[in-house]
Design an enzyme around this catalytic site. Sequence first.
Site, PDB file in Angstrom:
ATOM      1  N   ASP A  70       0.724  -1.140  -0.093  1.00 32.98           N
ATOM      2  CA  ASP A  70      -0.087   0.071  -0.032  1.00 32.98           C
ATOM      3  C   ASP A  70       0.859   1.159  -0.112  1.00 32.98           C
ATOM      4  O   ASP A  70       1.817   1.429   0.969  1.00 32.98           O
ATOM      5  CB  ASP A  70      -0.874  -0.228   1.303  1.00 32.98           C
ATOM      6  CG  ASP A  70      -1.719   1.110   1.441  1.00 32.98           C
ATOM      7  OD1 ASP A  70      -1.636   1.997   0.741  1.00 32.98           O
ATOM      8  OD2 ASP A  70      -2.534   1.225   2.468  1.00 32.98           O
ATOM      9  N   ASN A 125      -6.678  12.483 -11.041  1.00 34.95           N
ATOM     10  CA  ASN A 125      -7.493  12.888 -12.219  1.00 34.95           C
ATOM     11  C   ASN A 125      -7.363  14.347 -12.176  1.00 34.95           C
ATOM     12  O   ASN A 125      -6.830  14.982 -11.491  1.00 34.95           O
ATOM     13  CB  ASN A 125      -9.021  12.168 -12.408  1.00 34.95           C
ATOM     14  CG  ASN A 125      -9.422  12.960 -11.119  1.00 34.95           C
ATOM     15  OD1 ASN A 125      -9.718  13.812 -10.935  1.00 34.95           O
ATOM     16  ND2 ASN A 125     -10.308  11.971 -10.199  1.00 34.95           N
ATOM     17  N   VAL A 136      -6.003   4.422  -5.829  1.00 30.32           N
ATOM     18  CA  VAL A 136      -4.811   4.960  -5.133  1.00 30.32           C
ATOM     19  C   VAL A 136      -5.191   6.362  -4.779  1.00 30.32           C
ATOM     20  O   VAL A 136      -4.640   6.869  -3.611  1.00 30.32           O
ATOM     21  CB  VAL A 136      -3.632   4.828  -5.923  1.00 30.32           C
ATOM     22  CG1 VAL A 136      -3.406   5.633  -7.134  1.00 30.32           C
ATOM     23  CG2 VAL A 136      -2.500   5.086  -4.993  1.00 30.32           C
ATOM     24  N   ASP A 137      -5.967   7.142  -5.305  1.00 30.76           N
ATOM     25  CA  ASP A 137      -6.107   8.401  -5.124  1.00 30.76           C
ATOM     26  C   ASP A 137      -6.849   8.663  -4.003  1.00 30.76           C
ATOM     27  O   ASP A 137      -6.742   9.482  -2.987  1.00 30.76           O
ATOM     28  CB  ASP A 137      -6.891   9.021  -6.588  1.00 30.76           C
ATOM     29  CG  ASP A 137      -7.041  10.647  -6.461  1.00 30.76           C
ATOM     30  OD1 ASP A 137      -6.451  11.123  -5.806  1.00 30.76           O
ATOM     31  OD2 ASP A 137      -7.863  11.138  -7.493  1.00 30.76           O
ATOM     32  N   SER A 173      -2.323   4.574 -14.347  1.00 29.29           N
ATOM     33  CA  SER A 173      -3.199   4.342 -15.387  1.00 29.29           C
ATOM     34  C   SER A 173      -3.749   2.802 -15.612  1.00 29.29           C
ATOM     35  O   SER A 173      -4.631   2.555 -16.451  1.00 29.29           O
ATOM     36  CB  SER A 173      -2.654   4.770 -16.744  1.00 29.29           C
ATOM     37  OG  SER A 173      -2.838   6.191 -16.844  1.00 29.29           O
ATOM     38  N   THR A 174      -3.369   1.893 -14.762  1.00 26.13           N
ATOM     39  CA  THR A 174      -3.421   0.511 -14.995  1.00 26.13           C
ATOM     40  C   THR A 174      -4.889   0.060 -14.226  1.00 26.13           C
ATOM     41  O   THR A 174      -5.318  -1.113 -14.325  1.00 26.13           O
ATOM     42  CB  THR A 174      -2.422  -0.617 -14.613  1.00 26.13           C
ATOM     43  OG1 THR A 174      -1.927  -0.461 -13.254  1.00 26.13           O
ATOM     44  CG2 THR A 174      -1.345  -0.020 -15.584  1.00 26.13           C
ATOM     45  N   GLY A 175      -5.448   1.082 -13.361  1.00 28.93           N
ATOM     46  CA  GLY A 175      -6.729   0.628 -12.601  1.00 28.93           C
ATOM     47  C   GLY A 175      -8.047   1.037 -13.479  1.00 28.93           C
ATOM     48  O   GLY A 175      -8.082   0.793 -14.655  1.00 28.93           O
ATOM     49  N   TYR A 216      -8.181   3.454 -15.305  1.00 29.69           N
ATOM     50  CA  TYR A 216      -7.801   4.157 -16.406  1.00 29.69           C
ATOM     51  C   TYR A 216      -7.526   3.146 -17.717  1.00 29.69           C
ATOM     52  O   TYR A 216      -7.310   3.301 -18.819  1.00 29.69           O
ATOM     53  CB  TYR A 216      -6.702   5.338 -16.593  1.00 29.69           C
ATOM     54  CG  TYR A 216      -7.055   6.385 -15.924  1.00 29.69           C
ATOM     55  CD1 TYR A 216      -8.558   6.705 -15.631  1.00 29.69           C
ATOM     56  CD2 TYR A 216      -6.380   7.638 -15.952  1.00 29.69           C
ATOM     57  CE1 TYR A 216      -8.916   8.027 -15.217  1.00 29.69           C
ATOM     58  CE2 TYR A 216      -6.894   8.798 -15.378  1.00 29.69           C
ATOM     59  CZ  TYR A 216      -7.975   9.018 -15.083  1.00 29.69           C
ATOM     60  OH  TYR A 216      -8.421  10.117 -14.671  1.00 29.69           O
TER      61      TYR A 216
END
Length: 186
Positions: free
Chosen positions: A16, A30, A39-40, A127-129, A131
């Site tokens: 984490d 974003n 994660v944001d 970007s791999t979630g 997005y």
Amino acid sequence: MQFTVGERVLAIEQGDITRQTTDAIVNAANSSLMGGGGVDGAIHRGGGASILEECKAIVSRRGRLPPGEAVATGGGNLSAPHVIHTVGPVWHGGRSGEPEVLASAYRESLLVAETLHLKSVAFPSISTGAYRYPVEQASSLAVRTVMNFLRAEADSVTRVVFVLFDTATFEAYGRAVASVRSSPVD
Ligand code: ADP
């Protein structure tokens, strides 16, 4: 897992990112910088209201953050004293400039860390979630971009760690590091 790049270090670990004690952690934000999922959300929850306040001030000063760019705030209640917010590309099939924007998100984040004279930076898999950037391609580009930066451009930054949340993503980054290290240096 740790790898040396000249006198600098690239590491990958599963975990984490909000628990990292690096000088900065990078947020896959974003463009609104108002928080979100993934994660944001975890970073804003862990860091508390001060991060959102700083993000609001940044957006009112300079507007939304375009994909591929990066800005810094403090870390609030997190162990890391700084958060570097960047925006990765949304995947639209790979022919809409996604690789260039993803590489830029990593590189601009590292340039912000250099501006702050930071030594260690932790990245999530940008970007791999939500997005939807395919992790095999994203991991290879992420590792190459960071390695090139450590080799050719870094000054204050001596250690970069990718903190990968799930096993499949961690393993993809492991394969990416192995393949970059076995290919000739460019
Ligand atoms: P994006 O919108 O850029 O795709 P996401 O947050 O949806 O960002 O996903 C990016 C990656 O971050 C995914 O691999 C997701 O599993 C991962 N992730 C989610 N929470 C955390 C966390 N607390 N620490 C590290 N990585 C995380």
